[in-house]
Design a protein around this motif. Structure first.
Motif, mmCIF file in Angstrom:
data_model
loop_
_atom_site.group_PDB
_atom_site.id
_atom_site.type_symbol
_atom_site.label_atom_id
_atom_site.label_comp_id
_atom_site.label_asym_id
_atom_site.label_seq_id
_atom_site.Cartn_x
_atom_site.Cartn_y
_atom_site.Cartn_z
ATOM 1 N N TRP A 26 -17.707 -3.145 4.640
ATOM 2 C CA TRP A 26 -17.545 -4.478 4.746
ATOM 3 C C TRP A 26 -15.859 -4.837 4.436
ATOM 4 O O TRP A 26 -15.352 -5.677 5.073
ATOM 5 N N PHE A 50 -9.345 -7.750 9.715
ATOM 6 C CA PHE A 50 -8.931 -9.165 9.938
ATOM 7 C C PHE A 50 -7.638 -9.694 9.596
ATOM 8 O O PHE A 50 -6.948 -10.254 10.133
ATOM 9 N N ILE A 51 -7.185 -9.113 7.969
ATOM 10 C CA ILE A 51 -5.986 -9.316 7.657
ATOM 11 C C ILE A 51 -4.863 -8.917 8.176
ATOM 12 O O ILE A 51 -3.829 -9.482 8.595
ATOM 13 N N LYS A 99 -17.769 -3.297 -6.516
ATOM 14 C CA LYS A 99 -18.659 -2.235 -6.367
ATOM 15 C C LYS A 99 -17.924 -0.892 -6.123
ATOM 16 O O LYS A 99 -18.457 0.068 -6.740
ATOM 17 N N ILE A 106 -15.533 -16.415 0.568
ATOM 18 C CA ILE A 106 -14.744 -15.177 1.314
ATOM 19 C C ILE A 106 -14.261 -14.380 0.086
ATOM 20 O O ILE A 106 -14.459 -13.218 -0.112
ATOM 21 N N TYR A 118 -25.289 -3.798 12.090
ATOM 22 C CA TYR A 118 -26.330 -4.953 12.006
ATOM 23 C C TYR A 118 -25.295 -6.319 11.800
ATOM 24 O O TYR A 118 -24.298 -6.272 11.430
ATOM 25 N N HIS A 122 -21.544 -10.970 12.930
ATOM 26 C CA HIS A 122 -21.924 -12.262 12.348
ATOM 27 C C HIS A 122 -23.054 -12.849 13.132
ATOM 28 O O HIS A 122 -22.750 -13.070 14.244
ATOM 29 N N ASP A 172 -17.017 -12.661 -1.867
ATOM 30 C CA ASP A 172 -17.553 -11.707 -0.870
ATOM 31 C C ASP A 172 -16.690 -10.464 -1.142
ATOM 32 O O ASP A 172 -16.932 -9.295 -1.576
ATOM 33 N N PHE A 219 -5.122 -14.371 -3.771
ATOM 34 C CA PHE A 219 -4.484 -14.967 -2.673
ATOM 35 C C PHE A 219 -5.140 -16.326 -2.099
ATOM 36 O O PHE A 219 -4.801 -17.306 -1.726
ATOM 37 N N ASN A 227 -17.176 -6.550 -3.292
ATOM 38 C CA ASN A 227 -16.932 -5.153 -2.657
ATOM 39 C C ASN A 227 -16.054 -4.437 -3.408
ATOM 40 O O ASN A 227 -16.441 -3.119 -3.597
ATOM 41 N N PHE A 258 -17.291 -19.560 9.784
ATOM 42 C CA PHE A 258 -15.981 -19.170 10.329
ATOM 43 C C PHE A 258 -15.435 -20.429 10.843
ATOM 44 O O PHE A 258 -14.257 -20.773 10.413
ATOM 45 N N ALA A 307 -4.292 -1.731 -5.091
ATOM 46 C CA ALA A 307 -3.727 -2.521 -3.978
ATOM 47 C C ALA A 307 -4.424 -3.662 -3.401
ATOM 48 O O ALA A 307 -4.094 -4.987 -3.385
ATOM 49 N N ALA A 314 -19.979 -1.276 0.651
ATOM 50 C CA ALA A 314 -19.104 -2.182 0.085
ATOM 51 C C ALA A 314 -17.803 -2.086 0.790
ATOM 52 O O ALA A 314 -17.227 -3.111 1.311
ATOM 53 N N PHE A 359 0.817 -1.313 0.013
ATOM 54 C CA PHE A 359 -0.110 0.001 0.113
ATOM 55 C C PHE A 359 0.867 1.177 -0.063
ATOM 56 O O PHE A 359 1.994 1.002 0.592
HETATM 57 C C1 CIS Z 1 -6.127 -18.243 6.935
HETATM 58 C C2 CIS Z 1 -7.633 -18.715 7.436
HETATM 59 C C3 CIS Z 1 -8.525 -17.646 7.447
HETATM 60 C C4 CIS Z 1 -9.920 -17.975 7.874
HETATM 61 C C5 CIS Z 1 -10.863 -16.817 7.606
HETATM 62 C C6 CIS Z 1 -12.161 -16.880 8.212
HETATM 63 C C7 CIS Z 1 -13.013 -15.718 7.745
HETATM 64 C C8 CIS Z 1 -14.296 -15.412 8.334
HETATM 65 C C9 CIS Z 1 -15.288 -16.508 7.523
HETATM 66 C C10 CIS Z 1 -16.542 -15.803 7.448
HETATM 67 C C11 CIS Z 1 -17.241 -16.352 6.238
HETATM 68 C C12 CIS Z 1 -17.797 -15.057 5.641
HETATM 69 C C13 CIS Z 1 -18.466 -15.089 4.374
HETATM 70 C C14 CIS Z 1 -19.214 -13.854 3.932
HETATM 71 C C15 CIS Z 1 -20.164 -13.237 4.749
HETATM 72 C C16 CIS Z 1 -20.772 -12.105 4.236
HETATM 73 O O1 CIS Z 1 -22.438 -12.185 4.362
HETATM 74 C C17 CIS Z 1 -20.387 -10.995 5.154
HETATM 75 C C18 CIS Z 1 -21.269 -9.555 4.916
HETATM 76 O O2 CIS Z 1 -21.261 -9.192 3.222
HETATM 77 C C19 CIS Z 1 -21.739 -8.111 2.887
HETATM 78 C C20 CIS Z 1 -21.500 -7.833 1.529
HETATM 79 O O3 CIS Z 1 -19.852 -7.668 1.523
HETATM 80 O O4 CIS Z 1 -23.324 -8.169 3.075
HETATM 81 C C21 CIS Z 1 -24.000 -6.619 2.635
HETATM 82 C C22 CIS Z 1 -25.349 -6.788 2.712
HETATM 83 O O5 CIS Z 1 -25.403 -6.943 4.278
HETATM 84 C C23 CIS Z 1 -23.461 -6.261 1.235
HETATM 85 O O6 CIS Z 1 -23.921 -7.443 0.370
HETATM 86 C C24 CIS Z 1 -21.910 -6.541 1.034
HETATM 87 O O7 CIS Z 1 -21.689 -6.282 -0.437
HETATM 88 S S1 CIS Z 1 -21.448 -5.169 -1.158
HETATM 89 O O8 CIS Z 1 -21.967 -4.026 -0.467
HETATM 90 O O9 CIS Z 1 -20.541 -5.046 -1.828
HETATM 91 O O10 CIS Z 1 -22.718 -5.476 -2.234
HETATM 92 N N1 CIS Z 1 -19.280 -10.344 4.738
HETATM 93 C C25 CIS Z 1 -18.091 -10.507 5.668
HETATM 94 O O11 CIS Z 1 -18.364 -10.927 6.956
HETATM 95 C C26 CIS Z 1 -17.098 -10.143 5.351
HETATM 96 C C27 CIS Z 1 -15.796 -11.283 5.578
HETATM 97 C C28 CIS Z 1 -14.496 -10.859 4.979
HETATM 98 C C29 CIS Z 1 -13.600 -12.150 5.597
HETATM 99 C C30 CIS Z 1 -12.162 -11.711 5.501
HETATM 100 C C31 CIS Z 1 -11.447 -12.873 5.431
HETATM 101 C C32 CIS Z 1 -9.880 -12.664 5.131
HETATM 102 C C33 CIS Z 1 -9.261 -13.945 5.609
HETATM 103 C C34 CIS Z 1 -7.965 -13.763 4.947
HETATM 104 C C35 CIS Z 1 -6.897 -14.805 5.192
HETATM 105 C C36 CIS Z 1 -5.792 -14.880 4.362
HETATM 106 C C37 CIS Z 1 -4.851 -13.489 5.040
HETATM 107 C C38 CIS Z 1 -4.069 -13.165 3.931
HETATM 108 C C39 CIS Z 1 -3.224 -12.175 4.293
HETATM 109 C C40 CIS Z 1 -2.779 -11.595 3.535
HETATM 110 C C41 CIS Z 1 -2.927 -11.422 2.083
HETATM 111 C C42 CIS Z 1 -1.937 -10.298 1.846
HETATM 112 C C43 CIS Z 1 -2.428 -10.176 0.217
HETATM 113 C C44 CIS Z 1 -1.651 -9.020 -0.166
HETATM 114 C C45 CIS Z 1 -2.191 -8.267 -1.171
HETATM 115 C C46 CIS Z 1 -2.569 -7.079 -0.664
HETATM 116 C C47 CIS Z 1 -3.890 -6.534 -1.076
HETATM 117 C C48 CIS Z 1 -4.605 -6.286 -0.218
#
Ligand code: CIS
Length: 209
Positions: A96, A103-104, A55, A45, A207, A140, A48, A33, A52, A148, A26, A93, A9
């Motif tokens: 979220w 988290f990351i 959007k 994930i 929410y 959640h 999702d 990944f 975002n 999760f 970025a 977008a 970044f």
């Molecule tokens: C390594 C193990 C990781 C375990 C990870 C566990 C994560 C949690 C799992 C929960 C599942 C979530 C599934 C989705 C849930 C969605 O319902 C929820 C709500 O969504 C939003 C939409 O996004 O709902 C809204 C309406 O209410 C809208 O619809 C919205 O969409 S919109 O507005 O765009 O239309 N979403 C969430 O809860 C978000 C979940 C995010 C989870 C992130 C987890 C990240 C895990 C990463 C693990 C790996 C780490 C990587 C580390 C580094 C990578 C570096 C990469 C380098 C590049 C850099 C660039 C940044």
């Protein structure tokens, strides 16, 4: 070159306003990944986060000269859709996406700080649970929390995770963690600035899904 440092970044300017184009560039590298993590549970994930980013990008491309910073985008949406805002468009977008980025950030910081389960030192479970509890859990409901738990079971071991961060290159753990720390130098202030912007604009919603 590691994945992390390929996609660093940009440093924040003194006014802490995040440049929209640089931010979108970025974060655009983040979804691929998830393919390295090797379980289909991560596809949810990935979808999702990709949604975002798409959007926010679609909103930005409507007028790149007007939406130079993320704050410009949010304020414009607030003016255009005052009745529904902040439950609209790029504002929702990014609300979220920033939680996923937090988290990351917490996960990487915890790894960089050497936090480990003494009984299972090659597990990233403690790091992932810490990140989840601080960044996402409160948004959640029970079903998503179950998702999760499934993702947690599919989480790679520490050595494979660090290898994936290094694009599979055979770098030592300490070298990889040094790069993680360097990545966090700009990543953490960027995520902090986005959180501060949501607080300042009163755009945060609590929410659950
Ligand atoms: C390594 C193990 C990781 C375990 C990870 C566990 C994560 C949690 C799992 C929960 C599942 C979530 C599934 C989705 C849930 C969605 O319902 C929820 C709500 O969504 C939003 C939409 O996004 O709902 C809204 C309406 O209410 C809208 O619809 C919205 O969409 S919109 O507005 O765009 O239309 N979403 C969430 O809860 C978000 C979940 C995010 C989870 C992130 C987890 C990240 C895990 C990463 C693990 C790996 C780490 C990587 C580390 C580094 C990578 C570096 C990469 C380098 C590049 C850099 C660039 C940044």
């Amino acid at each position: 070159m590691s994945l992390l440092l390929d996609n660093e970044f940009k440093p924040l300017p003194p006014d802490k306003c995040v440049d929209t184009e640089a931010f979108l560039e970025a974060v655009s590298h983040l979804p691929s990944f998830f393919d390295c993590l090797g379980s289909s549970v991560f596809a949810i994930i990935k979808a999702d986060i990709t949604g975002n980013i798409t959007k926010i990008k679609t909103a930005y491309l409507k007028d790149p000269q007007k939406f130079v910073t993320l704050q410009d985008l949010l304020i414009s949406e607030r003016e255009a859709q005052a009745d529904k805002w902040p439950l609209v468009g790029a504002t929702l977008a990014l609300m979220w996406l920033k939680r996923g980025l937090r988290f990351i950030q917490i996960l990487l910081q915890s790894l960089a700080d050497g936090e480990r389960d003494a009984n299972n030192p090659n597990s990233i479970r403690v790091n992932v649970v810490k990140a989840y509890e601080q960044a996402l859990k409160r948004y959640h409901g029970w079903l998503t929390q179950k998702l999760f738990s499934m993702a947690l079971l599919a989480a790679p071991c520490r050595s494979n995770f660090l290898k994936a961060l290094s694009k599979g290159e055979d770098v030592g753990e300490e070298d990889c963690l040094a790069k993680v720390r360097q990545f966090l130098e700009n990543f953490t202030p960027t995520v902090d600035a986005i959180y501060e912007m949501y607080t300042k604009l009163n755009a945060e919603l609590s929410y659950t899904v």
